[in-house]
Design an enzyme around this catalytic site. Sequence first.
Site: not given
Length: 258
Positions: A67, A136, A138, A143
Amino acid sequence: MEIIVKDTVEEMSQVAARVVAKTLNAKPDAVLGLATGSTPLGLYQELVRMHQAEGLDFSQVTTFHLDAYVGLKQKHPQSYHYFMDENLFRHINIPHQNVYIPSGTTDNYEAFCKWYEQRIVECGGIDLQVLGIGTDGHIAFNEPSSSLGSRTRIKTLAKQTIDDNARFFESPDEVPVYAITMGVGTILEAERIILLAHGKHKSDAVAKAIEGPVTSMITASALQLHPDVLFIIDREAASSLDMLEYYEWIQDKMPDAP
Ligand code: GLP
């Protein structure tokens, strides 16, 4: 899935480095998928050490990166280009042209994402994908609510991720809101995957990824669908796992544990 629990971050990093080294020794022109963030720093340090002290060779290796932040130029100290150069590439012998990092500054994201996916396929696919995990749940920047079949694309970052990553920037307002990220579907096509995690703050996400249902709300849980995934985590990151004793029992009996 296999789970290796180590007492320290150093041991976690060494195990991960041995997995990477084994891959390169078996296939010197392997394609690696690499992650950024604080988690793989020890792994990269160990790979640099192995290169310098033991001659681990990267001259035929290709890398694809998970990313990048949208809007940060390559030279920005928080760009993932900069991160990879500083922490790995300038210390090893990988040819510059073999490194693929998503562009956070292209003027045509759609075309770029298509090209990136195509390039992975043209290079023969990813042999070993290294992952971290967000608090979270990910993987990369997929996400919560990301499709488990998603491909490389632009994602809006969750508030939790922006808050988590604000520590790297001067203020939370400077954290980009968008990122370009490989999709969950892209990641699942890698031949083999290792996920690293350390620290108590990751324990909830790790437990949900390993023991929770497969859900797009915790994109790391999609790894349960992959036939060759190894979690390498420290004791704190493992502390919310219900079946910890079971994983450790299995770990002790792993025939060729890295
Ligand atoms: C970042 C990256 C992920 C990384 C994760 C954890 O936002 N997009 O690839 O695995 O969040 O980061 P860290 O290792 O710093 O905890």
